[in-house]
Enzyme design. Structure first.
Site, mmCIF file in Angstrom:
data_model
loop_
_atom_site.group_PDB
_atom_site.id
_atom_site.type_symbol
_atom_site.label_atom_id
_atom_site.label_comp_id
_atom_site.label_asym_id
_atom_site.label_seq_id
_atom_site.Cartn_x
_atom_site.Cartn_y
_atom_site.Cartn_z
ATOM 1 N N GLU A 19 32.725 -7.165 29.815
ATOM 2 C CA GLU A 19 33.239 -8.093 28.807
ATOM 3 C C GLU A 19 34.185 -9.099 29.413
ATOM 4 O O GLU A 19 34.770 -8.868 30.469
ATOM 5 C CB GLU A 19 33.888 -7.347 27.645
ATOM 6 N N ALA A 62 62.420 -33.824 12.695
ATOM 7 C CA ALA A 62 63.560 -34.721 12.947
ATOM 8 C C ALA A 62 64.810 -34.241 12.219
ATOM 9 O O ALA A 62 65.932 -34.399 12.721
ATOM 10 C CB ALA A 62 63.191 -36.139 12.508
ATOM 11 N N ARG A 125 40.566 -3.855 14.619
ATOM 12 C CA ARG A 125 41.700 -4.365 13.856
ATOM 13 C C ARG A 125 42.309 -5.563 14.566
ATOM 14 O O ARG A 125 42.703 -6.545 13.966
ATOM 15 C CB ARG A 125 42.766 -3.280 13.694
ATOM 16 N N ALA A 145 40.318 -1.545 10.964
ATOM 17 C CA ALA A 145 38.939 -1.803 11.382
ATOM 18 C C ALA A 145 37.946 -1.224 10.371
ATOM 19 O O ALA A 145 36.877 -1.803 10.135
ATOM 20 C CB ALA A 145 38.711 -1.208 12.771
ATOM 21 N N HIS A 184 45.425 6.211 20.121
ATOM 22 C CA HIS A 184 45.949 4.873 19.823
ATOM 23 C C HIS A 184 47.467 4.977 19.711
ATOM 24 O O HIS A 184 47.989 5.916 19.101
ATOM 25 C CB HIS A 184 45.348 4.341 18.517
ATOM 26 N N GLN A 211 38.907 2.759 25.022
ATOM 27 C CA GLN A 211 39.974 2.129 25.794
ATOM 28 C C GLN A 211 39.803 2.566 27.251
ATOM 29 O O GLN A 211 39.221 3.626 27.523
ATOM 30 C CB GLN A 211 41.327 2.607 25.243
HETATM 31 P P1 FAD Z 1 41.912 0.794 13.762
HETATM 32 O O1 FAD Z 1 40.696 1.623 13.908
HETATM 33 O O2 FAD Z 1 42.112 0.073 12.482
HETATM 34 O O3 FAD Z 1 43.168 1.741 14.053
HETATM 35 C C1 FAD Z 1 44.480 1.204 14.179
HETATM 36 C C2 FAD Z 1 45.513 2.281 13.964
HETATM 37 O O4 FAD Z 1 45.570 2.630 12.590
HETATM 38 C C3 FAD Z 1 45.228 3.599 14.695
HETATM 39 O O5 FAD Z 1 46.466 4.168 15.031
HETATM 40 C C4 FAD Z 1 44.499 4.441 13.663
HETATM 41 O O6 FAD Z 1 44.657 5.815 13.913
HETATM 42 C C5 FAD Z 1 45.164 3.982 12.372
HETATM 43 N N1 FAD Z 1 44.263 3.916 11.219
HETATM 44 C C6 FAD Z 1 42.977 3.534 11.206
HETATM 45 N N2 FAD Z 1 42.495 3.511 9.958
HETATM 46 C C7 FAD Z 1 43.518 3.874 9.157
HETATM 47 C C8 FAD Z 1 43.676 4.016 7.746
HETATM 48 N N3 FAD Z 1 42.645 3.791 6.914
HETATM 49 N N4 FAD Z 1 44.888 4.398 7.262
HETATM 50 C C9 FAD Z 1 45.936 4.633 8.092
HETATM 51 N N5 FAD Z 1 45.835 4.507 9.436
HETATM 52 C C10 FAD Z 1 44.657 4.129 9.956
HETATM 53 N N6 FAD Z 1 42.095 -6.541 20.444
HETATM 54 C C11 FAD Z 1 41.928 -7.860 20.165
HETATM 55 O O7 FAD Z 1 42.830 -8.485 19.602
HETATM 56 N N7 FAD Z 1 40.756 -8.503 20.496
HETATM 57 C C12 FAD Z 1 39.725 -7.880 21.104
HETATM 58 O O8 FAD Z 1 38.710 -8.491 21.391
HETATM 59 C C13 FAD Z 1 39.868 -6.476 21.407
HETATM 60 N N8 FAD Z 1 38.859 -5.764 21.983
HETATM 61 C C14 FAD Z 1 39.006 -4.412 22.188
HETATM 62 C C15 FAD Z 1 37.931 -3.683 22.714
HETATM 63 C C16 FAD Z 1 38.049 -2.306 22.913
HETATM 64 C C17 FAD Z 1 36.877 -1.532 23.457
HETATM 65 C C18 FAD Z 1 39.278 -1.645 22.604
HETATM 66 C C19 FAD Z 1 39.419 -0.164 22.856
HETATM 67 C C20 FAD Z 1 40.341 -2.372 22.091
HETATM 68 C C21 FAD Z 1 40.220 -3.750 21.851
HETATM 69 N N9 FAD Z 1 41.253 -4.491 21.299
HETATM 70 C C22 FAD Z 1 41.096 -5.843 21.047
HETATM 71 C C23 FAD Z 1 42.533 -3.865 20.991
HETATM 72 C C24 FAD Z 1 42.584 -3.328 19.544
HETATM 73 O O9 FAD Z 1 42.427 -4.366 18.626
HETATM 74 C C25 FAD Z 1 43.926 -2.643 19.366
HETATM 75 O O10 FAD Z 1 43.979 -1.457 20.132
HETATM 76 C C26 FAD Z 1 44.366 -2.385 17.932
HETATM 77 O O11 FAD Z 1 45.743 -2.007 17.970
HETATM 78 C C27 FAD Z 1 43.600 -1.274 17.214
HETATM 79 O O12 FAD Z 1 42.322 -1.664 16.922
HETATM 80 P P2 FAD Z 1 41.275 -0.607 16.268
HETATM 81 O O13 FAD Z 1 40.060 -1.372 15.953
HETATM 82 O O14 FAD Z 1 41.183 0.590 17.112
HETATM 83 O O15 FAD Z 1 42.072 -0.298 14.902
#
Ligand code: FAD
Length: 318
Positions: A19, A62, A125, A145, A184, A211
């Protein structure tokens, strides 16, 4: 083609993918092509393009008042994917994030992806903006997400935000999500993080990309735990070699991971950065060989636009 079909068609053989980030605004697509060209000889079935959220700057007027203005640093991820698919005839996987998008803007992005022939999307997310301490959902956007995933699966059924078009007008995205072998960073514990990962899969995610990690034991434990908890989709290890000594501190800080002591000590004993790079690449070659033996479906590299270390690793592995 869908990622899941690429994996199934490989019949157990490990694939290679990578990527990159869209270029900084003002640059041309050539920078992206230069980062891809050296890796095309290894036939990646897909290439991911990340999404970097817009940030805010403060503009002084300004009268002395400060105005918070959103600004974008990079051209669109979807446009970058379209250019890659057009040039290389390879699947491009856009990352789609919650942050910075209203639900309507998300729908528009997904309509563009479908129109351009993009079959896959990695649903995330997103990180917090640099100017914020924590992730702040966009008004009328998604907080997690899993919420964003629901919007994509609705569109896969023909349900758009303002109209139900029925299955003849539906999208058909293969959806991937992120997983964290070392948890996470915001999650109170691994089990809670797992609960939400399982929710994403139960809602329709067809593959997981992890990750980065430097200890295969962490990946194995993660896969075993997924399987024991009914998460049966392919789990693609995300990988990045250490290429400079500063990363010994920056990677754990930014990505919340552990670097095994054998690797950190080997790096600390290097007398120059060239040796650090060799140690990092050698470690990753061994890690990849083992992951292949463990049956990892794909070795997915975070190249950050620098293809050379990944090229050396792939030459050493395949
Ligand atoms: P989620 O799955 O939403 O989880 C976020 C947190 O909330 C976790 O702690 C989870 O346990 C908790 N959680 C999830 N659902 C709920 C719920 N319903 N209620 C309460 N808590 C909940 N970031 C970018 O900005 N751009 C990118 O292109 C990008 N690409 C990535 C690619 C990969 C392979 C990885 C691993 C990460 C990437 N990231 C990117 C980083 C990612 O966006 C961050 O790690 C972000 O903090 C979490 O995203 P997530 O989709 O895992 O979130």
């Amino acid at each position: 083609m869908k990622i899941i079909d690429h994996i199934n068609n490989a019949k157990g053989n490990t694939l290679f993918s990578f990527e990159l980030l869209p270029p900084i605004k003002g640059q041309s697509i050539k920078g992206i092509f230069d980062a891809i060209d050296p890796l095309m000889e290894f036939n990646p079935p897909f290439i991911d393009v990340t999404y970097l959220r817009e940030d805010y700057i403060y503009k002084q007027h300004a009268n002395g008042l400060l105005e918070k203005v959103a600004y974008r640093k990079r051209p669109s991820t979807v446009a970058t994917c379209a250019a890659i698919m057009n040039k290389y005839k390879v699947d491009a996987v856009p990352h789609l994030i919650c942050g910075g998008f209203t639900k309507d803007e998300t729908e528009n992005a997904l309509i563009d992806m479908q129109f351009l022939g993009i079959d896959n999307v990695l649903v995330l997310r997103g990180d917090a903006r640099k100017s914020d301490n924590a992730f702040i959902p966009t008004p009328d956007g998604h907080a997690y997400a899993s919420d964003l995933l629901n919007q994509v699966t609705d569109m896969n059924k023909g349900k758009y935000l303002h109209d139900d078009m029925g299955t003849s007008e539906r999208t058909d995205f293969c959806i991937g999500v992120a997983g964290y072998p070392e948890k996470h960073f915001e999650s109170p514990n691994l089990d809670t993080d797992f609960k939400y990962l399982k929710l994403k899969v139960d809602l329709g995610a067809e593959f997981i990309v992890t990750q980065m990690f430097f200890d295969n034991k962490k990946y194995k434990e993660f896969v075993d735990k997924c399987r024991a908890n009914g998460i049966n989709v392919p789990i693609i290890p995300g990988l990045k070699p250490i290429t400079n000594s500063k990363q010994l501190m920056s990677l754990p800080k930014v990505f919340h991971l552990d670097i095994p002591i054998e690797l950190s000590e080997a790096i600390q004993s290097c007398s120059n950065e060239k040796d650090v790079k060799s140690v990092g690449i050698e470690w990753m070659i061994n890690q990849c060989k083992e992951l292949k033996e463990m049956g990892a479906p794909v070795l997915h590299f975070y190249t950050m636009g620098n293809p050379e270390p990944t090229k050396k690793i792939i030459q050493g592995v395949f």
